[in-house]
Write a protein that holds these residues in place. Structure first.
Motif, PDB file in Angstrom:
ATOM      1  N   ALA A 119       0.680  -1.119  -0.209  1.00  0.00           N
ATOM      2  CA  ALA A 119       0.506   0.083  -0.037  1.00  0.00           C
ATOM      3  C   ALA A 119       0.863   1.334   0.261  1.00  0.00           C
ATOM      4  O   ALA A 119       2.512   1.380   0.754  1.00  0.00           O
ATOM      5  N   GLN A 120       0.754   2.062  -0.605  1.00  0.00           N
ATOM      6  CA  GLN A 120       0.833   3.372  -1.031  1.00  0.00           C
ATOM      7  C   GLN A 120       0.369   4.488  -0.839  1.00  0.00           C
ATOM      8  O   GLN A 120      -0.866   4.638  -1.122  1.00  0.00           O
ATOM      9  N   ASP A 121       0.806   6.299   0.276  1.00  0.00           N
ATOM     10  CA  ASP A 121      -0.426   6.905  -0.408  1.00  0.00           C
ATOM     11  C   ASP A 121       0.836   8.243  -0.652  1.00  0.00           C
ATOM     12  O   ASP A 121       2.438   8.361  -0.189  1.00  0.00           O
ATOM     13  N   LYS A 122       0.152   8.941  -1.465  1.00  0.00           N
ATOM     14  CA  LYS A 122       1.447  10.629  -1.548  1.00  0.00           C
ATOM     15  C   LYS A 122       0.207  11.080  -1.651  1.00  0.00           C
ATOM     16  O   LYS A 122      -0.910  11.111  -1.569  1.00  0.00           O
ATOM     17  N   VAL A 123       0.361  12.141  -0.563  1.00  0.00           N
ATOM     18  CA  VAL A 123       0.010  13.017  -0.404  1.00  0.00           C
ATOM     19  C   VAL A 123       1.163  14.855  -0.480  1.00  0.00           C
ATOM     20  O   VAL A 123       2.120  14.668   0.072  1.00  0.00           O
ATOM     21  N   VAL A 144       5.910  17.055  -0.237  1.00  0.00           N
ATOM     22  CA  VAL A 144       4.880  16.031  -0.390  1.00  0.00           C
ATOM     23  C   VAL A 144       5.753  14.657   0.707  1.00  0.00           C
ATOM     24  O   VAL A 144       6.426  14.487   0.831  1.00  0.00           O
ATOM     25  N   ALA A 145       4.498  13.977   0.875  1.00  0.00           N
ATOM     26  CA  ALA A 145       4.631  13.023   1.566  1.00  0.00           C
ATOM     27  C   ALA A 145       4.537  11.809   1.197  1.00  0.00           C
ATOM     28  O   ALA A 145       3.255  11.279   0.030  1.00  0.00           O
ATOM     29  N   ASN A 146       5.294  10.551   1.300  1.00  0.00           N
ATOM     30  CA  ASN A 146       5.590   9.311   0.656  1.00  0.00           C
ATOM     31  C   ASN A 146       5.268   8.224   1.133  1.00  0.00           C
ATOM     32  O   ASN A 146       6.293   8.347   2.452  1.00  0.00           O
ATOM     33  N   LEU A 147       4.009   7.826   1.896  1.00  0.00           N
ATOM     34  CA  LEU A 147       4.375   6.753   2.969  1.00  0.00           C
ATOM     35  C   LEU A 147       4.110   5.417   1.867  1.00  0.00           C
ATOM     36  O   LEU A 147       3.171   5.011   1.037  1.00  0.00           O
ATOM     37  N   GLY A 148       4.676   4.467   2.633  1.00  0.00           N
ATOM     38  CA  GLY A 148       4.715   2.588   1.554  1.00  0.00           C
ATOM     39  C   GLY A 148       4.984   2.246   3.322  1.00  0.00           C
ATOM     40  O   GLY A 148       5.414   1.876   3.796  1.00  0.00           O
ATOM     41  N   LEU A 149       4.089   0.527   2.569  1.00  0.00           N
ATOM     42  CA  LEU A 149       3.962  -0.626   3.501  1.00  0.00           C
ATOM     43  C   LEU A 149       4.483  -2.220   2.447  1.00  0.00           C
ATOM     44  O   LEU A 149       2.721  -1.812   1.899  1.00  0.00           O
ATOM     45  N   ARG A 154       7.768   2.451   4.356  1.00  0.00           N
ATOM     46  CA  ARG A 154       9.290   3.439   3.862  1.00  0.00           C
ATOM     47  C   ARG A 154       8.248   5.079   4.499  1.00  0.00           C
ATOM     48  O   ARG A 154       7.285   4.934   4.182  1.00  0.00           O
ATOM     49  N   VAL A 155       8.930   5.486   4.418  1.00  0.00           N
ATOM     50  CA  VAL A 155       8.414   7.104   4.777  1.00  0.00           C
ATOM     51  C   VAL A 155       9.120   8.251   4.317  1.00  0.00           C
ATOM     52  O   VAL A 155      10.667   8.091   4.580  1.00  0.00           O
ATOM     53  N   GLY A 156       9.034   9.285   2.992  1.00  0.00           N
ATOM     54  CA  GLY A 156       9.219  10.326   2.409  1.00  0.00           C
ATOM     55  C   GLY A 156       8.992  11.026   2.556  1.00  0.00           C
ATOM     56  O   GLY A 156       7.893  11.426   2.224  1.00  0.00           O
ATOM     57  N   ILE A 213      13.570   7.672   4.870  1.00  0.00           N
ATOM     58  CA  ILE A 213      14.149   6.241   5.515  1.00  0.00           C
ATOM     59  C   ILE A 213      12.637   4.865   5.189  1.00  0.00           C
ATOM     60  O   ILE A 213      11.873   5.189   5.409  1.00  0.00           O
ATOM     61  N   GLY A 214      13.395   3.760   5.736  1.00  0.00           N
ATOM     62  CA  GLY A 214      12.280   2.394   5.103  1.00  0.00           C
ATOM     63  C   GLY A 214      13.419   1.671   5.288  1.00  0.00           C
ATOM     64  O   GLY A 214      14.496   1.666   5.457  1.00  0.00           O
ATOM     65  N   ARG A 215      12.684  -0.184   5.010  1.00  0.00           N
ATOM     66  CA  ARG A 215      13.009  -1.323   5.652  1.00  0.00           C
ATOM     67  C   ARG A 215      13.030  -1.864   4.770  1.00  0.00           C
ATOM     68  O   ARG A 215      11.916  -2.027   3.777  1.00  0.00           O
TER      69      ARG A 215
END
Length: 390
Positions: free
Chosen positions: A99-103, A109-114, A163-165, A180-182
Motif C-alpha cells: 500500500a502506498q499513499d502520496k499526499v 510532498v509525503a510518500n508513505l508505503g508499507l 517506508r517514509v519519504g 527512511i525505509g526498511r
C-alpha cells in the motif's frame, strides 16, 4: 545424452609431452517455470492525494541437477528437487502485498508505503544439517529416509517493510528531501533447497550381483561438508536505508543537489556456520556447513549532482558519488562463524528416529533395522550422558 558416464583418466602423447583430450562428466540440467497473478488498484482521491495498493501471487516450479566428476575418482553432485527424486520440481510460492499513499499540501510532498512479503518453502521442514553425518542419513541413498521423519509443518519466511519519504520547500529556490525505509531480500531457491553430495570412492554393489543397480547409484556419496546446506531457520536479509538532501535551483533551469545517505545491512547470509552431529556411540562428526543469517555491514556516502532541464522532458544530469563501506568480510561484525552441535536425547531414540544397522534388499537398496529394546535402553542412556557433558 552426449554426457559420458564417467570422467576418463588423463592420457598423454607417445612422447609424454602433452595431455590428450579426455571426456569429462560435467553437466547441469534445469527447469524453471513461474505462474503469477498481479492486481493493482490506484485511486486519485483528489488533486493532491494519490493512493495505490495491490498484490502479487507467484507460484514457482523448479528443479536442477548438476554433476561434476573432476577426475576418475572424485564425484560431486548438487541438486534442487522434491526430496531426493532428482528431476522432480519443488513448488515454493510467494505473496506480496503493498500500500502506498502520496499526499501534497502547500509544497510538502509525503510518500508513505508499507509492504508485506510471504515466502512458503513448498516442502516439509528438514532437520538439522548435521544429521547428514549421522548413521541414519550418511549417504545420498540413506538420506532419503529423513523424509519419513520430518516435521510435518512447512517452513516459511515473512517480512514487513515500511517506508517514509518527505520533501518540502525551504525558500523559493531551495528544497529539502528525506527518506527512511526498511527493505528485505529473500534467499533464492538455489539456497533454500539445494543439497550437495560428494565421493572419492566408487558405488558399492551391495547385493553382490556384479552390477550397480539403480538403487545402488550414489550409495557412497556423502554430504559435502563445506557446501551451503539450507537452513529452515533462515530469515530474509534486511536493510535499513536513510537519506537526506537539498535541491537548489540557483539560476534558470539549473539545479544542484547534495544528498547524504546511510545503509545498514543485517542478517546477511554466510555459509561458514558449522554444524556437528554428536553421536551417542561414535562421538562428534566432521563438520557440515549451513547457510544462516550471520553478519552485517554498513555503508554511507554522498552524492553531488547538477541538472539542466530542457524542453520536451529532456534533461542533462552530471553527478559525483562517494561511498564508504564498512565491510566485515563476514568475520569481525556479527556471528559469521557459529558452531552448532546437534545431539539426540532419549526421547528421540526411543521414538524410532535413530538406528545404526541396515538390511540390504534383493534390488540393492537398504532398509533401516530398528533398534532392539536393549539397544534403546543402552543408547538412550549414552545420549542423556552426552547432554550432561555438553
Amino acid at each position: 545424452s552426449n554426457v559420458p558416464v564417467a570422467t576418463e583418466a588423463t592420457r598423454q602423447d607417445e612422447q609424454g609431452f602433452f595431455n590428450l583430450p579426455t571426456l569429462v562428466r560435467q553437466y547441469r540440467e534445469e527447469e524453471d517455470t513461474k505462474y503469477g497473478v498481479k492486481f493493482d488498484f490506484v485511486s486519485q482521491v483528489n488533486s493532491s492525494h494519490l493512493f495505490q495498493t495491490g498484490l502479487v501471487l507467484t507460484q514457482q516450479a523448479y528443479h536442477y541437477t548438476a554433476e561434476n566428476f573432476s577426475d576418475t575418482q572424485t564425484r560431486q553432485t548438487n541438486f534442487v528437487a522434491n526430496g531426493y527424486d532428482l528431476g522432480s520440481n519443488v513448488k515454493p510460492w510467494t505473496l506480496n502485498l503493498y500500500a502506498q499513499d502520496k499526499v501534497e499540501f502547500g509544497g510538502l510532498v509525503a510518500n508513505l508505503g508499507l509492504r508485506w512479503d510471504y515466502y512458503n518453502f513448498g516442502r516439509k521442514g528438514t532437520m538439522a544439517q548435521a544429521l547428514g553425518r549421522s548413521p541414519m542419513y550418511n549417504s545420498f541413498r540413506r538420506a532419503r529416509y529423513e523424509l519419513d521423519h520430518l516435521d510435518s509443518s512447512t517452513p516459511t519466511m515473512t517480512a514487513l517493510s515500511p517506508r517514509v519519504g518527505f520533501s518540502h520547500p525551504i525558500t523559493e529556490k531551495l528544497a529539502a528531501h528525506y527518506f527512511i525505509g526498511r527493505m528485505h531480500t529473500f534467499a533464492p531457491i538455489d539456497l533454500t533447497h539445494r543439497r550437495t553430495f560428494e565421493s572419492n570412492a566408487p558405488d558399492d554393489d551391495l547385493n553382490g550381483n556384479g552390477i550397480i543397480d539403480p538403487t545402488e547409484v550414489w550409495n557412497r556419496m556423502e554430504v559435502l561438508s563445506v557446501s551451503w546446506q539450507p537452513s529452515d531457520g533462515m530469515k530474509p536479509q534486511r536493510a535499513t536505508s536513510m537519506e537526506m538532501g537539498l535541491d537548489w535551483n540557483f539560476v534558470g533551469d539549473y539545479t544542484t543537489s547534495a544528498t547524504a545517505h546511510y545503509r545498514r545491512d543485517e542478517g546477511l547470509y554466510a555459509s561458514n556456520n558449522i554444524s556437528y552431529w554428536i553421536d551417542p556411540l561414535s562421538g562428534q562428526s566432521i563438520q557440515v556447513n549451513a547457510l544462516r543469517n550471520t553478519y552485517w555491514q554498513n555503508a554511507r556516502g554522498i552524492e553531488l549532482s547538477l541538472k539542466k532541464a530542457f524542453s520536451n522532458h529532456f534533461q542533462f544530469n552530471l553527478s559525483y558519488n562517494a561511498e564508504w563501506v564498512r565491510d566485515p568480510g563476514g568475520i569481525h561484525y556479527g556471528k559469521h562463524s557459529a558452531n552448532w552441535y546437534v545431539m539426540p536425547d532419549a526421547d528421540y531414540i526411543a521414538n524410532g528416529h535413530y538406528w545404526t544397522d541396515w538390511e540390504v534388499q534383493a534390488d540393492g537398496s537398504e532398509v533401516p533395522v530398528p533398534l532392539t529394546p536393549a539397544q534403546i535402553t543402552d543408547i538412550s542412556a549414552k545420549a542423556e550422558a552426552n547432554l550432561q557433558v555438553w
